[in-house]
Write a protein that holds these residues in place. Sequence first.
Motif, PDB file in Angstrom:
ATOM      1  N   PHE A 183      -7.189  -4.703  -1.605  1.00  0.00           N
ATOM      2  CA  PHE A 183      -7.302  -3.332  -1.075  1.00  0.00           C
ATOM      3  C   PHE A 183      -7.879  -1.737  -1.652  1.00  0.00           C
ATOM      4  N   ALA A 236       0.599  -0.999  -0.006  1.00  0.00           N
ATOM      5  CA  ALA A 236       0.572   0.162  -0.092  1.00  0.00           C
ATOM      6  C   ALA A 236       1.015   1.468  -0.274  1.00  0.00           C
ATOM      7  N   GLU A 285      -5.590  -8.490  -4.578  1.00  0.00           N
ATOM      8  CA  GLU A 285      -6.304  -6.850  -4.882  1.00  0.00           C
ATOM      9  C   GLU A 285      -7.557  -6.303  -4.315  1.00  0.00           C
ATOM     10  N   ASN A 291      -7.323   2.749   6.675  1.00  0.00           N
ATOM     11  CA  ASN A 291      -6.388   2.587   5.420  1.00  0.00           C
ATOM     12  C   ASN A 291      -5.492   1.435   5.851  1.00  0.00           C
ATOM     13  N   ALA A 340      -4.479   2.870  -1.362  1.00  0.00           N
ATOM     14  CA  ALA A 340      -3.893   2.213  -2.243  1.00  0.00           C
ATOM     15  C   ALA A 340      -5.191   2.139  -3.598  1.00  0.00           C
TER      16      ALA A 340
END
Length: 569
Positions: free
Chosen positions: A540, A253, A537, A354, A546
Amino acid sequence: MSAQEHLRWVYERVRLLNAAIEDPLALVREPARLAGLHEWLTFVDPTLAAVTTIHYNLFLGSLQAHSSQRPLDLDPFISMRQLGTFLLTEVGHGNDAGALETTAVYDRATDTFTLRTPNAGAQKFLPNTSPIGGPKTGLVGARLLVEGRDEGVFLFLVPLTDGRGVLPGIRVRRLPARLGSPHDHCLTSFDRVRLPRAAMLGGVHGRITDGGAFTSDVPERHHRFMTSIDRIMTGRICLSAGTVGASRAGLTAAVRYGRNRQITGVTESSRLAVFALRSHHGPLVEAIATVYAMNMLYREATRRWSERDRTDQAALGQAARFVSVAKAWITWQGRSVGAQVRERCGAQGLLVNNGIVEQLMAVEGAITAEGDNQAIMVQAATELLLLHRTLPAPAGSGQGRALNDPGFVDELLAAAEGIWLERARLARRAAPAEALARRNHAMGPALRAVDVHGHRQAARVLAGALTGMPACTARELLGDVHLLFALRGVAAHSGDLLRHGFLNAEHVDALPLVMERLVACLAGHAEVLVDAFAVPEAYFEGMPIASGDYLAAYDDPGGPWHRGDPVTG
């Protein structure tokens, strides 16, 4: 979600996970598979990983190991109709768990145990014993008393809650909330809870016979205790795995954010990615190299523990020391990596969505769990000091040896470890002739030695992973990763290595230049290196830092910029 909603969601998800596992007993028998599970769970949700490791490793793993001594009905726990938890640590006893005060008094007349918490310091500290998540059963560490004799600490199988609440004789109080991902940590105590003889997880280390007598093939109470909590070592591997997984996700990230975050360039009219700055990408590149080394060290620890010879006590001790040092070193490095990730992401790194702060707190938990790191390293330092003899003589200040020679770098790390062990030995000899004073005088340099030892082992297994690779671009790149990581350890002790003749002045002058060249080279391949971490994936999604267009996450549909008003002076 609120903390309560999050916890209920975690317990629902752990049962979804259990339904996907074909054979939970096979899972707990294989440290590599169990650790692999933790690599991927920890960054998804640290609480889910914690509940998983408690149920599968500490609880079900302990039951499975003892079921070979005596048949146990494991089906409620395999199906998760009953969730397992583990109650060892007390308010007054953590790293000295062998001194637990909870008692289990055996009564031959009734063939039962009476489980009791004698004082406030004996309350079980931190286990997830709340009624949230459905019925729970615990393995409780308690001191076995037989006719007034203390036979040591054993584990006892104790039902704790049912679908309605806490069972009679058991008191559960929630502890204050912790930082990071929520967990139902509790204080748990027992008021004369009666248990059948079958509740004791006995074996060759200790058992109650049909005639009501205690017998053991292990004379020392400490060894009986260590046999009871054998799953702690696999737990250390799982914590190492989770820390590696969290570090990989965080670095991925952070590198993406560094590529996407645009700042003012060399001139006011120019723009560039913040990752282009050496001050930004340097710490991240060094963190990437560290995580590759962490990854290989954890895998080597898993292999050694999986293949250990249970009949060879010396080899078993070496494997246990390797696993323990790996856990402490990896989780401490995970803290440093997480701090760099958070800082390189600025204020964005502080936001919960995050995920970075949550991972930082998960690593803080791993540093303390399954044996506090400092206590683990003190034990390892003591063992290394006992094994140490003398510092090897330098071979001509490394004359003719290059800093890009992996063999030379390994020798330098070994020399740095030896220098600190020699200092510890001399300090112990110079101390007053009293046990605590001798220990305290030696421990400072001995702890420095064991830290170098961890770094050296990580560098060695990372180098070993390269030996089987064919010559190719990937091998060259990973060779640079290894060299940067190993030289960081050398640089931290270059003064000592120069003073003792293992390096010369030319080496010391060249060292920072070599490392800078490696950082510059690896910075150009940072995305390739973190892509190889293979973080899914989907993880994220919803994580602004990201995203290729992280600003879109903060867009306001009602903002004035969407009205198309002309810009006026």
